[in-house]
Design an enzyme around this catalytic site. Structure first.
Site, PDB file in Angstrom:
ATOM      1  N   ASP A  29      40.318 -17.729 -52.771  1.00 54.45           N
ATOM      2  CA  ASP A  29      39.390 -18.842 -52.557  1.00 54.45           C
ATOM      3  C   ASP A  29      39.569 -19.841 -53.705  1.00 54.45           C
ATOM      4  O   ASP A  29      39.599 -19.457 -54.880  1.00 54.45           O
ATOM      5  CB  ASP A  29      37.951 -18.331 -52.514  1.00 54.45           C
ATOM      6  CG  ASP A  29      36.982 -19.390 -52.029  1.00 54.45           C
ATOM      7  OD1 ASP A  29      36.346 -19.174 -50.982  1.00 54.45           O
ATOM      8  OD2 ASP A  29      36.850 -20.448 -52.694  1.00 54.45           O
ATOM      9  N   ILE A  30      39.681 -21.103 -53.330  1.00 56.47           N
ATOM     10  CA  ILE A  30      39.955 -22.148 -54.308  1.00 56.47           C
ATOM     11  C   ILE A  30      38.830 -22.257 -55.343  1.00 56.47           C
ATOM     12  O   ILE A  30      39.059 -22.681 -56.478  1.00 56.47           O
ATOM     13  CB  ILE A  30      40.214 -23.491 -53.576  1.00 56.47           C
ATOM     14  CG1 ILE A  30      41.066 -24.419 -54.414  1.00 56.47           C
ATOM     15  CG2 ILE A  30      38.927 -24.143 -53.123  1.00 56.47           C
ATOM     16  CD1 ILE A  30      41.644 -25.580 -53.616  1.00 56.47           C
ATOM     17  N   ASN A  85      29.880 -16.009 -43.441  1.00 53.24           N
ATOM     18  CA  ASN A  85      28.911 -17.041 -43.058  1.00 53.24           C
ATOM     19  C   ASN A  85      29.211 -17.588 -41.663  1.00 53.24           C
ATOM     20  O   ASN A  85      30.372 -17.848 -41.340  1.00 53.24           O
ATOM     21  CB  ASN A  85      28.964 -18.204 -44.062  1.00 53.24           C
ATOM     22  CG  ASN A  85      28.609 -17.773 -45.470  1.00 53.24           C
ATOM     23  OD1 ASN A  85      27.789 -16.888 -45.665  1.00 53.24           O
ATOM     24  ND2 ASN A  85      29.230 -18.389 -46.460  1.00 53.24           N
ATOM     25  N   GLN A  92      28.113 -21.905 -43.746  1.00 49.57           N
ATOM     26  CA  GLN A  92      29.534 -21.995 -43.356  1.00 49.57           C
ATOM     27  C   GLN A  92      30.012 -23.433 -43.533  1.00 49.57           C
ATOM     28  O   GLN A  92      29.431 -24.360 -42.963  1.00 49.57           O
ATOM     29  CB  GLN A  92      29.733 -21.546 -41.903  1.00 49.57           C
ATOM     30  CG  GLN A  92      31.207 -21.510 -41.503  1.00 49.57           C
ATOM     31  CD  GLN A  92      31.429 -20.976 -40.077  1.00 49.57           C
ATOM     32  OE1 GLN A  92      30.487 -20.863 -39.284  1.00 49.57           O
ATOM     33  NE2 GLN A  92      32.669 -20.653 -39.757  1.00 49.57           N
ATOM     34  N   HIS A  98      36.186 -16.374 -41.302  1.00 54.48           N
ATOM     35  CA  HIS A  98      36.745 -15.789 -42.527  1.00 54.48           C
ATOM     36  C   HIS A  98      35.713 -14.881 -43.183  1.00 54.48           C
ATOM     37  O   HIS A  98      34.504 -15.055 -42.993  1.00 54.48           O
ATOM     38  CB  HIS A  98      37.180 -16.877 -43.514  1.00 54.48           C
ATOM     39  CG  HIS A  98      36.085 -17.824 -43.881  1.00 54.48           C
ATOM     40  ND1 HIS A  98      35.710 -18.869 -43.068  1.00 54.48           N
ATOM     41  CD2 HIS A  98      35.278 -17.873 -44.960  1.00 54.48           C
ATOM     42  CE1 HIS A  98      34.725 -19.534 -43.630  1.00 54.48           C
ATOM     43  NE2 HIS A  98      34.424 -18.942 -44.778  1.00 54.48           N
ATOM     44  N   HIS A 100      34.628 -13.300 -46.995  1.00 54.27           N
ATOM     45  CA  HIS A 100      34.789 -13.398 -48.444  1.00 54.27           C
ATOM     46  C   HIS A 100      34.787 -11.999 -49.059  1.00 54.27           C
ATOM     47  O   HIS A 100      33.925 -11.180 -48.754  1.00 54.27           O
ATOM     48  CB  HIS A 100      33.600 -14.139 -49.084  1.00 54.27           C
ATOM     49  CG  HIS A 100      33.445 -15.560 -48.676  1.00 54.27           C
ATOM     50  ND1 HIS A 100      33.787 -16.611 -49.500  1.00 54.27           N
ATOM     51  CD2 HIS A 100      32.967 -16.130 -47.545  1.00 54.27           C
ATOM     52  CE1 HIS A 100      33.510 -17.759 -48.896  1.00 54.27           C
ATOM     53  NE2 HIS A 100      33.010 -17.495 -47.703  1.00 54.27           N
TER      54      HIS A 100
HETATM   55  P1  AMP Z   1      32.257 -20.760 -46.244  1.00 54.03           P
HETATM   56  O1  AMP Z   1      31.201 -21.503 -47.033  1.00 54.03           O
HETATM   57  O2  AMP Z   1      31.881 -19.348 -45.932  1.00 54.03           O
HETATM   58  O3  AMP Z   1      32.659 -21.544 -45.007  1.00 54.03           O
HETATM   59  O4  AMP Z   1      33.496 -20.656 -47.216  1.00 54.03           O
HETATM   60  C1  AMP Z   1      34.561 -21.535 -47.233  1.00 54.03           C
HETATM   61  C2  AMP Z   1      35.318 -21.259 -48.487  1.00 54.03           C
HETATM   62  O5  AMP Z   1      36.596 -21.862 -48.382  1.00 54.03           O
HETATM   63  C3  AMP Z   1      34.675 -21.801 -49.771  1.00 54.03           C
HETATM   64  O6  AMP Z   1      34.360 -20.724 -50.647  1.00 54.03           O
HETATM   65  C4  AMP Z   1      35.761 -22.718 -50.340  1.00 54.03           C
HETATM   66  O7  AMP Z   1      35.857 -22.640 -51.748  1.00 54.03           O
HETATM   67  C5  AMP Z   1      37.007 -22.217 -49.664  1.00 54.03           C
HETATM   68  N1  AMP Z   1      38.079 -23.199 -49.535  1.00 54.03           N
HETATM   69  C6  AMP Z   1      37.989 -24.459 -49.059  1.00 54.03           C
HETATM   70  N2  AMP Z   1      39.195 -25.063 -49.091  1.00 54.03           N
HETATM   71  C7  AMP Z   1      40.073 -24.150 -49.567  1.00 54.03           C
HETATM   72  C8  AMP Z   1      41.474 -24.161 -49.832  1.00 54.03           C
HETATM   73  N3  AMP Z   1      42.236 -25.249 -49.616  1.00 54.03           N
HETATM   74  N4  AMP Z   1      42.043 -23.041 -50.345  1.00 54.03           N
HETATM   75  C9  AMP Z   1      41.290 -21.943 -50.588  1.00 54.03           C
HETATM   76  N5  AMP Z   1      39.971 -21.869 -50.341  1.00 54.03           N
HETATM   77  C10 AMP Z   1      39.364 -22.951 -49.851  1.00 54.03           C
END
Ligand code: AMP
Ligand code: ZN
Length: 131
Positions: A29-30, A85, A92, A98, A100
């Site tokens: 996760d970024i 989420n 979300q 996805h 976590h």
């Molecule tokens: P959610 O809030 O459950 O939809 O989580 C989405 C997650 O995606 C967040 O924790 C972001 O930090 C992560 N995210 C968004 N863009 C990227 C990316 N390019 N590479 C890796 N993780 C990402």
């Protein structure tokens, strides 16, 4: 489709991939809520838990279990949270299913999933709704 995870899956944008097979991919996760925060993502675009087919979901959750153990050991974490989420109200932000994996170190490690205590819950009402 303008989906950031589909772009990662198609190698259109970079990611730190730690696992891949025919159905799922896992990458860092970024945001790194804690050190080792990883996302396990289905390769097909399904928006939520209610959309992903059972076979893919079961396979993905097996990978979550394996990777969680591997991450737990490699990071020397003291705990692991698994978070998933669905929809905006639940936080979300990427509308591609996805899970976590969040290694935990201590209460001040940057992630706080503590539940708020409800002083007077109406358990009868909730039970009648859900039973
Ligand atoms: P959610 O809030 O459950 O939809 O989580 C989405 C997650 O995606 C967040 O924790 C972001 O930090 C992560 N995210 C968004 N863009 C990227 C990316 N390019 N590479 C890796 N993780 C990402
Ligand atoms: Zn997608």
């Amino acid at each position: 489709m303008n989906c950031i995870f589909c772009k990662i899956i198609n190698n259109e944008i970079p990611s730190y991939k730690i696992y891949e097979d025919e159905l799922v991919i896992a990458f860092l996760d970024i945001s790194q809520a804690t050190k080792g925060h990883t996302l396990v993502v289905c390769k097909e675009h399904y928006e939520t838990l209610f959309d992903i087919p059972e076979k893919t979901f079961l396979h993905l959750m097996n990978i979550v279990k394996k990777l969680a153990k591997d991450i737990y050991e490699k990071t020397d974490a003291n705990g692991i949270n698994i978070l998933q989420n669905n929809y905006l109200a639940a936080g979300q932000t990427v509308h591609h299913f996805h899970v976590h994996i969040i290694p935990r170190y201590d209460e001040q490690d940057g992630f706080n999933p503590t539940f708020k205590e409800n002083e007077n819950p109406n358990l009868d009402e909730v039970f009648n709704l859900l039973k």
